[in-house]
Design a protein around this motif. Structure first.
Motif, short mmCIF file in Angstrom:
data_model
loop_
_atom_site.label_atom_id
_atom_site.label_comp_id
_atom_site.label_asym_id
_atom_site.label_seq_id
_atom_site.Cartn_x
_atom_site.Cartn_y
_atom_site.Cartn_z
N LYS A 16 -3.56 -8.34 16.16
CA LYS A 16 -2.75 -8.42 14.95
C LYS A 16 -2.40 -7.00 14.52
N VAL A 17 -1.20 -6.84 13.97
CA VAL A 17 -0.73 -5.54 13.54
C VAL A 17 -0.44 -5.59 12.04
N THR A 18 -0.95 -4.58 11.33
CA THR A 18 -0.65 -4.43 9.91
C THR A 18 -0.02 -3.06 9.70
N ILE A 19 0.95 -3.01 8.78
CA ILE A 19 1.55 -1.73 8.42
C ILE A 19 1.47 -1.58 6.91
N PRO A 20 1.46 -0.35 6.44
CA PRO A 20 1.27 -0.14 5.00
C PRO A 20 2.55 -0.26 4.18
N GLN A 21 2.34 -0.74 2.98
CA GLN A 21 3.35 -0.69 1.94
C GLN A 21 2.80 0.27 0.89
N ALA A 22 3.59 1.26 0.50
CA ALA A 22 3.15 2.21 -0.52
C ALA A 22 3.40 1.63 -1.91
N LEU A 23 2.35 1.60 -2.71
CA LEU A 23 2.46 1.19 -4.11
C LEU A 23 2.55 2.48 -4.91
N TRP A 24 3.76 2.94 -5.16
CA TRP A 24 4.01 4.28 -5.68
C TRP A 24 3.43 4.51 -7.07
N GLU A 25 3.39 3.49 -7.90
CA GLU A 25 2.90 3.66 -9.26
C GLU A 25 1.42 4.03 -9.28
N THR A 26 0.65 3.46 -8.36
CA THR A 26 -0.80 3.69 -8.33
C THR A 26 -1.23 4.59 -7.16
N LYS A 27 -0.26 4.94 -6.30
CA LYS A 27 -0.54 5.72 -5.09
C LYS A 27 -1.58 5.03 -4.20
N GLN A 28 -1.46 3.74 -4.09
CA GLN A 28 -2.34 2.93 -3.24
C GLN A 28 -1.53 2.41 -2.05
N LEU A 29 -2.23 1.95 -1.02
CA LEU A 29 -1.60 1.31 0.12
C LEU A 29 -2.02 -0.15 0.17
N GLN A 30 -1.10 -1.00 0.55
CA GLN A 30 -1.38 -2.42 0.81
C GLN A 30 -0.88 -2.69 2.22
N PHE A 31 -1.80 -3.01 3.13
CA PHE A 31 -1.40 -3.32 4.50
C PHE A 31 -1.00 -4.78 4.59
N ARG A 32 0.07 -5.02 5.37
CA ARG A 32 0.60 -6.37 5.54
C ARG A 32 0.83 -6.63 7.03
N PHE A 33 0.60 -7.87 7.44
CA PHE A 33 0.76 -8.26 8.84
C PHE A 33 2.24 -8.34 9.22
N ILE A 34 2.56 -7.80 10.40
CA ILE A 34 3.90 -8.00 10.95
C ILE A 34 3.76 -8.56 12.36
N THR A 35 4.71 -9.39 12.75
CA THR A 35 4.74 -9.94 14.10
C THR A 35 6.04 -9.60 14.80
N SER A 36 6.93 -8.88 14.08
CA SER A 36 8.24 -8.52 14.62
C SER A 36 8.78 -7.32 13.84
N TYR A 37 9.61 -6.54 14.52
CA TYR A 37 10.27 -5.44 13.83
C TYR A 37 11.28 -5.95 12.80
N ASN A 38 11.65 -7.21 12.89
CA ASN A 38 12.56 -7.80 11.90
C ASN A 38 11.90 -7.94 10.53
N GLN A 39 10.60 -7.73 10.46
CA GLN A 39 9.86 -7.86 9.20
C GLN A 39 9.65 -6.52 8.50
N ILE A 40 10.38 -5.50 8.93
CA ILE A 40 10.26 -4.19 8.29
C ILE A 40 11.61 -3.75 7.72
N ILE A 41 11.51 -2.84 6.76
CA ILE A 41 12.70 -2.28 6.13
C ILE A 41 12.47 -0.80 5.88
N GLN A 42 13.54 -0.03 5.94
CA GLN A 42 13.40 1.39 5.61
C GLN A 42 13.42 1.52 4.10
N ALA A 43 12.39 2.14 3.56
CA ALA A 43 12.18 2.21 2.11
C ALA A 43 12.24 3.65 1.63
#
Length: 190
Positions: free
Chosen positions: A72-99
């Motif tokens: 399983k692969v997880t990638i981080p989402q940056a929570l900018w207000e708190t400077k925390q990371l939340q990792f989320r599962f991805i199964t395809s590159y279609n599930q990512i966005i440039q932020a």
């Protein structure tokens, strides 16, 4: 300390930009191939990794190898207000966005959150590393906050010129357990 870290960041970014595309690609592949031979990789069911940008070690190889091996692969989402990371599962590159800042993040409504205990191996990014496992990242402290209560394995991947004998670090900086470069692997027992 902040000025020193800023100086180091500028110097290493310049050196990374000077790498040829072919050297960057071949050396990235060499480093990730070494990762795949480690016990940490072999034993991991769930990997936490960023989608690389610029001249970071190319993580595409890592993500695709994990999927190929049924990990399983997880990638981080940056929570900018708190400077925390939340990792989320991805199964395809279609599930990512440039932020923000050009970083790639999971699409929230297409992915599920992972809890820290699910991630067996976290690939920790950075610009510079010391042989005792400390790192200088991009300056937000996101990974140091995430690593505070992280019990899985941590590995950083770097080009050998990014590895120094010593780096300045603060009391809240958390070292990684292993660093893999194109020339060596260093284990830190923390």
């Amino acid at each position: 300390m902040k000025e020193i870290k800023t100086k180091y960041r500028k110097l290493i970014k310049k050196r990374l930009e000077q790498m040829s595309d072919s050297t960057y690609e071949s050396t990235s592949k060499k480093i990730t191939s070494q990762l795949f031979t480690t016990e940490e990789w072999k034993e991991a069911n769930t990997i936490g990794v960023t989608i690389s940008v610029g001249r970071e070690i190319n993580t595409k190889h890592i993500i695709e190898k994990a999927w190929q091996e049924g990990k399983k692969v997880t990638i981080p989402q940056a929570l900018w207000e708190t400077k925390q990371l939340q990792f989320r599962f991805i199964t395809s590159y279609n599930q990512i966005i440039q932020a923000r800042l050009g970083l790639f993040e999971p699409i929230i409504d297409q992915t599920n959150a992972a809890i820290k205990e699910e991630i067996n191996l976290l690939i920790v990014p950075g610009l510079l590393f010391s042989i005792d496992g400390y790192r200088i990242g991009y300056g937000g402290g996101f990974y140091d906050r995430y690593l505070e209560n992280f019990s899985g394995n941590t590995i950083s991947l770097s080009f050998d010129f990014q590895l120094l004998s010593w780096l300045p670090h603060d009391r809240y900086d958390i070292p990684v357990k292993k660093i893999i470069t194109d020339r060596r692997s260093i284990i830190n027992d923390y």
